[in-house]
Design a protein around this motif. Structure first.
Motif, PDB file in Angstrom:
ATOM      1  N   HIS A  97     -60.641  58.991 -37.587  1.00 13.60           N
ATOM      2  CA  HIS A  97     -59.571  58.052 -37.239  1.00 13.60           C
ATOM      3  C   HIS A  97     -58.568  58.659 -36.260  1.00 13.60           C
ATOM      4  CE1 HIS A  97     -61.274  56.066 -40.756  1.00 13.60           C
ATOM      5  NE2 HIS A  97     -60.639  54.975 -40.406  1.00 13.60           N
ATOM      6  N   GLY A  98     -58.902  59.821 -35.720  1.00 14.97           N
ATOM      7  CA  GLY A  98     -58.082  60.401 -34.673  1.00 14.97           C
ATOM      8  C   GLY A  98     -56.831  61.124 -35.126  1.00 14.97           C
ATOM      9  N   TYR A  99     -56.778  61.527 -36.404  1.00 19.74           N
ATOM     10  CA  TYR A  99     -55.615  62.258 -36.912  1.00 19.74           C
ATOM     11  C   TYR A  99     -55.907  63.754 -36.962  1.00 19.74           C
ATOM     12  CZ  TYR A  99     -53.997  57.655 -38.449  1.00 19.74           C
ATOM     13  OH  TYR A  99     -53.593  56.338 -38.491  1.00 19.74           O
ATOM     14  N   ASN A 100     -54.859  64.544 -36.774  1.00 18.37           N
ATOM     15  CA  ASN A 100     -55.010  65.999 -36.779  1.00 18.37           C
ATOM     16  C   ASN A 100     -54.443  66.673 -38.016  1.00 18.37           C
ATOM     17  OD1 ASN A 100     -56.223  66.225 -34.126  1.00 18.37           O
ATOM     18  ND2 ASN A 100     -54.206  65.666 -33.306  1.00 18.37           N
ATOM     19  N   SER A 101     -53.746  65.916 -38.854  1.00 12.00           N
ATOM     20  CA  SER A 101     -53.171  66.483 -40.066  1.00 12.00           C
ATOM     21  C   SER A 101     -52.816  65.361 -41.029  1.00 12.00           C
ATOM     22  CB  SER A 101     -51.912  67.299 -39.753  1.00 12.00           C
ATOM     23  OG  SER A 101     -50.865  66.443 -39.319  1.00 12.00           O
ATOM     24  N   MET A 123     -58.321  71.663 -37.736  1.00 12.70           N
ATOM     25  CA  MET A 123     -57.353  70.723 -38.299  1.00 12.70           C
ATOM     26  C   MET A 123     -56.394  71.463 -39.232  1.00 12.70           C
ATOM     27  SD  MET A 123     -57.961  67.197 -40.453  1.00 12.70           S
ATOM     28  CE  MET A 123     -58.520  66.345 -38.978  1.00 12.70           C
ATOM     29  N   ASP A 124     -55.114  71.155 -39.110  1.00 13.40           N
ATOM     30  CA  ASP A 124     -54.089  71.803 -39.926  1.00 13.40           C
ATOM     31  C   ASP A 124     -53.884  71.011 -41.213  1.00 13.40           C
ATOM     32  OD1 ASP A 124     -52.029  73.266 -40.931  1.00 13.40           O
ATOM     33  OD2 ASP A 124     -50.520  72.495 -39.533  1.00 13.40           O
ATOM     34  N   LEU A 125     -54.279  71.617 -42.359  1.00 11.78           N
ATOM     35  CA  LEU A 125     -54.139  70.950 -43.649  1.00 11.78           C
ATOM     36  C   LEU A 125     -52.961  71.493 -44.460  1.00 11.78           C
ATOM     37  CD1 LEU A 125     -57.873  70.845 -44.832  1.00 11.78           C
ATOM     38  CD2 LEU A 125     -56.644  69.181 -43.437  1.00 11.78           C
ATOM     39  N   SER A 126     -52.268  72.467 -43.930  1.00 12.19           N
ATOM     40  CA  SER A 126     -51.256  73.183 -44.702  1.00 12.19           C
ATOM     41  C   SER A 126     -50.061  72.313 -45.065  1.00 12.19           C
ATOM     42  CB  SER A 126     -50.791  74.419 -43.929  1.00 12.19           C
ATOM     43  OG  SER A 126     -50.276  74.051 -42.664  1.00 12.19           O
ATOM     44  N   LYS A 154     -63.638  67.692 -48.103  1.00 12.60           N
ATOM     45  CA  LYS A 154     -64.449  67.453 -46.903  1.00 12.60           C
ATOM     46  C   LYS A 154     -64.392  65.987 -46.495  1.00 12.60           C
ATOM     47  CE  LYS A 154     -69.213  67.871 -45.201  1.00 12.60           C
ATOM     48  NZ  LYS A 154     -70.598  68.300 -45.557  1.00 12.60           N
ATOM     49  N   GLU A 155     -64.476  65.083 -47.464  1.00 16.30           N
ATOM     50  CA  GLU A 155     -64.457  63.651 -47.149  1.00 16.30           C
ATOM     51  C   GLU A 155     -63.117  63.225 -46.553  1.00 16.30           C
ATOM     52  OE1 GLU A 155     -67.633  61.956 -50.492  1.00 16.30           O
ATOM     53  OE2 GLU A 155     -65.501  62.127 -50.991  1.00 16.30           O
ATOM     54  N   CYS A 156     -62.031  63.769 -47.068  1.00 19.21           N
ATOM     55  CA  CYS A 156     -60.713  63.437 -46.514  1.00 19.21           C
ATOM     56  C   CYS A 156     -60.582  63.941 -45.082  1.00 19.21           C
ATOM     57  CB  CYS A 156     -59.608  64.033 -47.380  1.00 19.21           C
ATOM     58  SG  CYS A 156     -59.296  63.136 -48.923  1.00 19.21           S
ATOM     59  N   VAL A 157     -61.043  65.156 -44.830  1.00 21.27           N
ATOM     60  CA  VAL A 157     -60.988  65.714 -43.480  1.00 21.27           C
ATOM     61  C   VAL A 157     -61.830  64.889 -42.517  1.00 21.27           C
ATOM     62  CG1 VAL A 157     -61.618  67.709 -42.063  1.00 21.27           C
ATOM     63  CG2 VAL A 157     -60.447  68.053 -44.242  1.00 21.27           C
ATOM     64  N   GLN A 158     -63.012  64.492 -42.955  1.00 20.16           N
ATOM     65  CA  GLN A 158     -63.887  63.673 -42.108  1.00 20.16           C
ATOM     66  C   GLN A 158     -63.223  62.335 -41.788  1.00 20.16           C
ATOM     67  OE1 GLN A 158     -67.494  63.569 -44.485  1.00 20.16           O
ATOM     68  NE2 GLN A 158     -68.388  65.295 -43.389  1.00 20.16           N
TER      69      GLN A 158
END
Length: 377
Positions: A284-288, A1-4, A275-279
């Motif tokens: 919910h099917g989002y990649n960023s 997942m791209d968090l940048s 971690k919780e935000c990424v999960q």
């Protein structure tokens, strides 16, 4: 997942920023924050001189905090030594500074660049001290322009009070100064309370008020800035859960600063909420984060543009088993709610105005809003 996150040449590995505070008071504490994986860490606010620490200085009640320490206890020379010890790795270091004049801010900004800051945060209106002049929008423009000119191209980020966020005069002048990113909001000026038996304040002086109570105010500031200004927004105020972070982003925040949650739960909570935000995104099917940024803004309207809807509260004949709870009944200003001997809730739709107070307060979620065939409201 791209968090940048990319902001006109300023890149962060993720949108989580540790806010200025005692958890970033020196090299050791900053390194501990960096080890938790945020995109950036902001130092405790640096001034020209070291500032004394009074004891006690932290006041906590439930999830509300008041802090009487606004500025670092280290002087500039000590900060130079501390910053040399920090291994930033892929984390950005933001130096928070406070000055009483344009010349002070210019000097501090130059020192911040020399010390290796990746960005500079300028506190515009700390909750406790007041600058020796009443800052006007034009003052703010000159103030920030001095910092930007001294910063040698690195981002300069004013930290705004709630009042400044709502002032189009201030935000326009900040934009004219060259500001592209703002942090909002700073803590509010507050007191913990008064002991009415001894007639004494529970605090010897005012403190910076943070926690759950300022979160709705900070949300409004973020939405207002996103709707009416060109700024990138680093949102701050009352973050205590990962859901609070997602709320800010859905209202248009670029990054979210963590303060209250660290004060209450400790530095280790930083990696936990990331971690919780990424999960949540994955589930919910989002990649960023960019896919949810600003999603809620479309549901937010000017009050004048909202059409009154004929709604009323209903219980659907539900039974309330909480014998001592009468929140819906005692809180109804229209005398529309009763509960019979069997615990069944009855709502008179003729008296109900559709305010939604009972629906919001019911701890068992037994009530809901429904369309009315006709309404006087």
């Amino acid at each position: 997942m791209d968090l940048s996150v990319f902001i006109e040449g300023f890149e962060l590995k993720n949108p989580f920023i540790v806010s200025a505070g005692p958890w970033a008071r020196d090299a050791k504490s900053i390194q501990t924050c960096i080890d938790q994986g945020p995109g950036a860490v902001t130092t405790e606010t640096i001034t020209l001189e070291a500032n004394p620490c009074i004891s006690p200085r932290m006041y906590v009640k439930d999830h509300h905090t008041l802090n009487t320490k606004m500025f670092s206890h280290l002087n500039l020379e000590e900060w130079e030594c501390e910053i040399e010890k920090i291994d930033k790795r892929d984390c950005k270091l933001i130096l928070s500074i406070w000055g009483n004049s344009e010349s002070e801010i210019e000097y501090l900004a130059k020192k911040a660049v020399y010390m290796g800051a990746d960005a500079i945060e300028v506190s515009m209106s700390a909750p406790i001290p007041n600058r020796p002049f009443d800052m006007t929008p034009n003052d703010a423009k000159k103030f920030m322009r001095s910092a930007i000119m001294a910063a040698d191209g690195i981002p300069v980020i004013p930290k705004l009070s709630y009042e400044i966020c709502l002032s189009s005069d201030f935000t326009r002048k900040l934009a004219e100064s060259g500001v592209r990113i703002v942090t909002a909001i700073d803590g509010l000026k507050g007191l913990m309370g008064v002991d009415i038996e001894t007639h004494r304040s529970l605090m010897p002086t005012y403190g910076g008020f943070n926690g759950t109570s300022i979160h709705p105010i900070a949300l409004a500031a973020t939405a207002t800035l996103k709707q009416y200004t060109p700024f990138y927004i680093f949102s701050s105020g009352g973050v205590l859960t990962f859901e609070n972070i997602l709320e800010f982003i859905m209202l248009g925040s670029t990054c979210v600063e963590l303060a209250s949650i660290i004060q209450i739960h400790g530095v280790s909570v930083i990696s936990q909420v990331i971690k919780e935000c990424v999960q949540w995104l994955e589930s919910h099917g989002y990649n960023s984060f960019s896919e949810i940024r600003g999603l809620a803004l479309g549901t937010l309207h000017r009050f004048e543009n909202i059409r009154p809807e004929p709604l009323f509260a209903t219980s659907n004949g539900q039974t309330c088993n909480l014998d001592t709870c009468h929140q819906c009944i005692s809180g109804c200003l229209y005398d529309a709610i009763q509960k019979d001997d069997l615990g069944v809730i009855h709502i008179d739709s003729n008296n109900c105005s559709g305010c939604g107070h009972c629906v919001a307060r019911c701890p068992e979620n037994l009530l809901e809003m429904r369309w009315a065939k006709s309404s006087r409201y």
